[in-house]
Design an enzyme around this catalytic site. Structure first.
Site, PDB file in Angstrom:
ATOM      1  N   LYS A 133      43.671  55.608  48.193  1.00 55.89           N
ATOM      2  CA  LYS A 133      44.872  54.774  48.080  1.00 55.89           C
ATOM      3  C   LYS A 133      45.960  55.199  49.042  1.00 55.89           C
ATOM      4  CE  LYS A 133      44.077  53.335  43.309  1.00 55.89           C
ATOM      5  NZ  LYS A 133      44.591  53.318  41.909  1.00 55.89           N
ATOM      6  N   LYS A 161      42.042  42.219  41.377  1.00 56.01           N
ATOM      7  CA  LYS A 161      43.243  41.397  41.220  1.00 56.01           C
ATOM      8  C   LYS A 161      44.001  41.260  42.532  1.00 56.01           C
ATOM      9  CE  LYS A 161      44.036  44.088  37.215  1.00 56.01           C
ATOM     10  NZ  LYS A 161      44.994  44.786  36.362  1.00 56.01           N
ATOM     11  N   LYS A 196      34.261  45.348  45.107  1.00 58.43           N
ATOM     12  CA  LYS A 196      34.550  45.189  43.689  1.00 58.43           C
ATOM     13  C   LYS A 196      35.495  44.010  43.462  1.00 58.43           C
ATOM     14  CE  LYS A 196      36.053  47.956  39.712  1.00 58.43           C
ATOM     15  NZ  LYS A 196      36.589  49.267  39.269  1.00 58.43           N
TER      16      LYS A 196
END
Length: 333
Positions: free
Chosen positions: A112, A198, A195
């Site tokens: 991240k 959202k 994956k």
């Protein structure tokens, strides 16, 4: 010892099919076999900047999605993480005994922070310690986790063991992972190697829990596949990520194995398979969307349920926090 389960999701946008099949569907089943605590982890969401009003709304929407999916607030304890202060208090106590080397091994921080160096913040770095506190403050015996969270659960076990050794007592339970079902990792409908997320720019990459029947049907029709008919074996299927993803979704929605689905559909073209999958998905998911919309029409009732859940969670966690403070020598009220 009573089987006690703790799990939660971040309130960061609409929940989707991956959240439902990978977590919520299994959480619903667990309610009848264990003492369950399900939280909306808004403190974890703050590792990236949040608009205050949108964050509060997202907490309500996420809680409503839990309930619409089948979480029964009379069986399980449902609450916002930030409404239970013991999470952050235990987080500090555990942080004082967490070696930096343990955190440096956490792959999610590396992934991240590499995407955005401006958000290489302490909160993201220390995220796994707060997650450990989330689990240990309930003395959870089991935690449902996806493959990408197993490393964080291992840290929680390591910190529980470190605390027990430091104070020469078996206080914290070492939680066990629970990885359940065919669809622990649901992939994008546009790219079977990524994956379902959202944050994906394309809304056609995912089935949102708010999608109505027509939208669900459209997204499955547009889902990426390949030109070959469905294979007979899992070995053949696993070489074809888009096909594997749709078969996995079908299996999870129908409570069957992927091999069951292949045995029933081997040799079929995707046009017919998608039609069957769409009918199944609409039957399972459209009622969730309808219930979710109804719940969001009465946010005062959602707030009431969350407050009641927070009261129950505080009663449990404050008892454990008092015991921890006594062990480590801290003052308490």
């Amino acid at each position: 010892m009573t089987k006690r389960i703790l799990s939660g999701m971040q309130p960061t946008g609409n929940l989707h099919l991956g959240n439902y099949l990978g977590a919520l569907k299994n959480w619903v089943k667990m309610q009848d076999e264990a003492e369950c605590y399900y939280c909306v982890v808004d403190l974890h969401a703050m590792t990236i900047p949040q608009d205050p009003e949108k964050l509060r709304l997202s907490v309500r929407e996420t809680a409503a999605a839990y309930i619409a999916s089948g979480i029964d607030v009379n069986k399980s304890t449902l609450f916002p993480q930030s409404a239970v202060s013991a999470h952050t208090e235990l987080n500090w106590i555990l942080a004082t005994m967490t070696p930096l080397g343990w955190l440096n091994r956490m792959t999610q921080f590396k992934e991240k922070s590499a995407k955005n160096r401006d958000h290489e913040l302490l909160g993201l770095y220390a995220y796994p310690v707060l997650m450990a506190a989330d689990i240990l403050v309930y003395q959870a015996t089991h935690v449902p986790v996806g493959e990408d969270q197993k490393q964080h659960l291992e840290l929680a076990r390591d910190l529980a063991g470190a605390f027990n050794r430091a104070y020469n007592r078996e206080y914290f339970t070492l939680p066990e992972p629970m990885i359940i079902g065919e669809a622990t990792r649901v992939m994008s409908l546009r790219d079977g190697t990524k994956k379902m997320s959202k944050s994906d720019e394309s809304d056609y990459s995912r089935i949102n829990l708010t999608d109505d029947a027509d939208t669900i049907a459209l997204k499955f029709r547009k889902a990426k596949t390949d030109a070959e008919p469905l294979p007979e074996t899992l070995a053949e299927l696993e070489k074809r990520p888009e096909a594997d993803n749709l078969v996995t979704i079908y299996a999870a929605l129908s409570d069957k194995t992927r091999q069951d689905i292949l045995s029933a559909h081997a040799g079929a073209q995707f046009s017919g398979f998608k039609k069957d999958l769409t009918e199944l998905a609409v039957a399972k998911l459209a009622p969730i969307a309808d219930t979710l919309r109804r719940l969001m029409g009465d946010v005062a009732e959602i707030d009431r349920m969350l407050a009641k859940g927070a009261e129950k969670a505080n009663a449990v966690t404050q008892k454990h926090l008092r015991e921890v403070k006594d062990i480590v020598g801290l003052w308490r009220a």
